[in-house]
Design a protein around this motif. Structure first.
Motif, PDB file in Angstrom:
ATOM      1  N   ARG A  16       0.809  -1.209   0.000  1.00  0.00           N
ATOM      2  CA  ARG A  16       0.000   0.000   0.000  1.00  0.00           C
ATOM      3  C   ARG A  16       0.850   1.271   0.000  1.00  0.00           C
ATOM      4  O   ARG A  16       0.366   2.347  -0.352  1.00  0.00           O
ATOM      5  CB  ARG A  16      -0.890   0.025   1.250  1.00  0.00           C
ATOM      6  N   ASN A  60       5.790   3.702  -3.795  1.00  0.00           N
ATOM      7  CA  ASN A  60       5.712   4.930  -4.576  1.00  0.00           C
ATOM      8  C   ASN A  60       5.888   4.704  -6.074  1.00  0.00           C
ATOM      9  O   ASN A  60       5.395   5.487  -6.879  1.00  0.00           O
ATOM     10  CB  ASN A  60       6.773   5.917  -4.093  1.00  0.00           C
ATOM     11  N   ARG A 117       3.181   0.558 -10.019  1.00  0.00           N
ATOM     12  CA  ARG A 117       2.245   1.692 -10.177  1.00  0.00           C
ATOM     13  C   ARG A 117       2.225   2.216 -11.615  1.00  0.00           C
ATOM     14  O   ARG A 117       2.051   3.414 -11.840  1.00  0.00           O
ATOM     15  CB  ARG A 117       2.633   2.812  -9.212  1.00  0.00           C
ATOM     16  N   GLU A 118       2.404   1.348 -12.586  1.00  0.00           N
ATOM     17  CA  GLU A 118       2.424   1.771 -13.990  1.00  0.00           C
ATOM     18  C   GLU A 118       1.175   2.568 -14.343  1.00  0.00           C
ATOM     19  O   GLU A 118       0.047   2.164 -14.054  1.00  0.00           O
ATOM     20  CB  GLU A 118       2.526   0.557 -14.902  1.00  0.00           C
ATOM     21  N   GLU A 151       0.132   5.303 -13.087  1.00  0.00           N
ATOM     22  CA  GLU A 151      -0.331   6.169 -12.012  1.00  0.00           C
ATOM     23  C   GLU A 151       0.579   7.389 -11.906  1.00  0.00           C
ATOM     24  O   GLU A 151       1.745   7.355 -12.307  1.00  0.00           O
ATOM     25  CB  GLU A 151      -0.362   5.412 -10.686  1.00  0.00           C
ATOM     26  N   CYS A 207       3.193   9.992 -10.401  1.00  0.00           N
ATOM     27  CA  CYS A 207       4.263   9.983  -9.420  1.00  0.00           C
ATOM     28  C   CYS A 207       3.807  10.750  -8.176  1.00  0.00           C
ATOM     29  O   CYS A 207       3.301  11.871  -8.294  1.00  0.00           O
ATOM     30  CB  CYS A 207       5.517  10.627 -10.018  1.00  0.00           C
ATOM     31  N   TYR A 219      10.144   0.078 -12.653  1.00  0.00           N
ATOM     32  CA  TYR A 219       9.178   1.169 -12.609  1.00  0.00           C
ATOM     33  C   TYR A 219       9.919   2.470 -12.322  1.00  0.00           C
ATOM     34  O   TYR A 219      10.709   2.552 -11.376  1.00  0.00           O
ATOM     35  CB  TYR A 219       8.117   0.894 -11.545  1.00  0.00           C
TER      36      TYR A 219
END
Length: 316
Positions: free
Chosen positions: A278, A281, A285-286, A288, A290, A308
């Motif tokens: 959760r 960072n 998180r492709e 999403e 920054c 990433y």
């Protein structure tokens, strides 16, 4: 693959159950999980039964059990999907006497799906108080084996969990990790800056610094604003120190919440998953934004791994 925080959570969870206990029985359900113990299943069982366990020790991603004779150690490597699951009688369960919210992991409570404790059982150890230690491994990349002990090169304690300067030969080539007080940080910095290899490959090289895998490498590089392809020699000493500090910080935060679990393949000894996923960072998180600059996080393939990276913060 479990990285340092996940293996340390397992070690902390295991230690209260095994320390001072004697191995009464060994069951090998799948010989593939002891393939590195070349004498075979019968030899492993004969060698382990009657041993009194002194401690559970970890260096990087390697975990081992020491006994009082100190001739060799029982190595446990989790590989991609290995688990150690504990089943203890209620009267002897350390988790049952720790007070409200206590658990056997030694870390903050975690949550998530529990995996099947039977389907992929490979090896079982039964202890003298009735506790069972099950090695479960879906993909069978991990395993158990005996490895002779040798003195550490620097005469310092081998790893977390014991103060003896003895390390299994199977782990003697592994560098110290970033939470190890015996780590020579400046020597690690110098090793990175001597190399033309990419900075990420150096973080993943367990002979440079141990315990870091794909997840925490990406998180540390994001925090330090370094692109994963930069050669080690092109990064200043100050920047490498910052990178190592960021890697240590992110792994310590993960350790506090039971590690990182994306599925049921990594769980603690009581079958619970960590929930640091959760707090990531960059990794996973492709597409999403920054968290720092709002530019999109991109996924690239690097050395057959996903990397990433923020397209703005981490310029090539």
């Amino acid at each position: 693959m479990p990285e340092m925080p996940e293996v340390e959570v397992v070690r902390r969870g295991l230690a209260p159950y095994v320390t001072g206990r004697t191995i009464d029985r060994v069951e090998v359900h799948d010989v593939r999980s002891i393939r590195r113990h070349t004498p075979g299943a019968d030899h492993l069982g004969d060698a382990l039964v009657g041993r009194r366990i002194r401690s559970a020790v970890r260096r990087g991603k390697f975990l081992w059990l020491l006994d009082d004779h100190l001739d060799d150690a029982l190595m446990v490597h989790l590989g991609m999907s290995g688990q150690l699951r504990v089943s203890a009688p209620p009267a002897t369960d350390p988790a049952s006497v720790g007070g409200p919210g206590a658990g056997p992991t030694g870390a903050a409570p975690s949550e998530g799906p529990a995996s099947d404790p039977v389907k992929h059982l490979r090896v079982r150890l039964e202890l003298d108080d009735g506790t069972r230690i099950d090695f479960i491994d879906q993909r069978i990349f991990g395993g158990l084996w005996l490895s002779p002990l040798e003195e550490t090169a620097d005469a310092a304690p081998a790893g977390e969990g014991d103060d003896l300067p003895l390390i299994p030969s199977s782990a003697a080539h592994i560098a110290r990790d970033l939470t190890d007080p015996q780590l020579d940080v400046e020597r690690t910095v110098a090793a990175i800056r001597r190399s033309r290899a990419s900075i990420k490959s150096l973080l993943l090289n367990q002979q440079v610094v141990s315990g870091i895998g794909n997840i925490y490498a990406d998180e540390a590089l994001w925090a330090a604003r370094i692109h994963y392809e930069r050669p080690g020699e092109s990064v200043s000493a100050a920047k490498v120190r910052q990178l190592l500090a960021e890697a240590r910080a992110v792994m310590e935060r993960a350790l506090e919440v039971g590690g990182t679990s994306f599925d049921a393949l990594y769980v603690n000894v009581d079958g619970r998953s960590g929930y640091f996923a959760r707090s990531l960072n960059a990794y996973g998180r492709e597409g999403e934004p920054c968290p720092r600059c709002r530019a999109p996080i991109r996924r690239h393939v690097f050395q057959n791994r996903s990397s990433y990276v923020c397209t703005r913060c981490q310029r090539r």
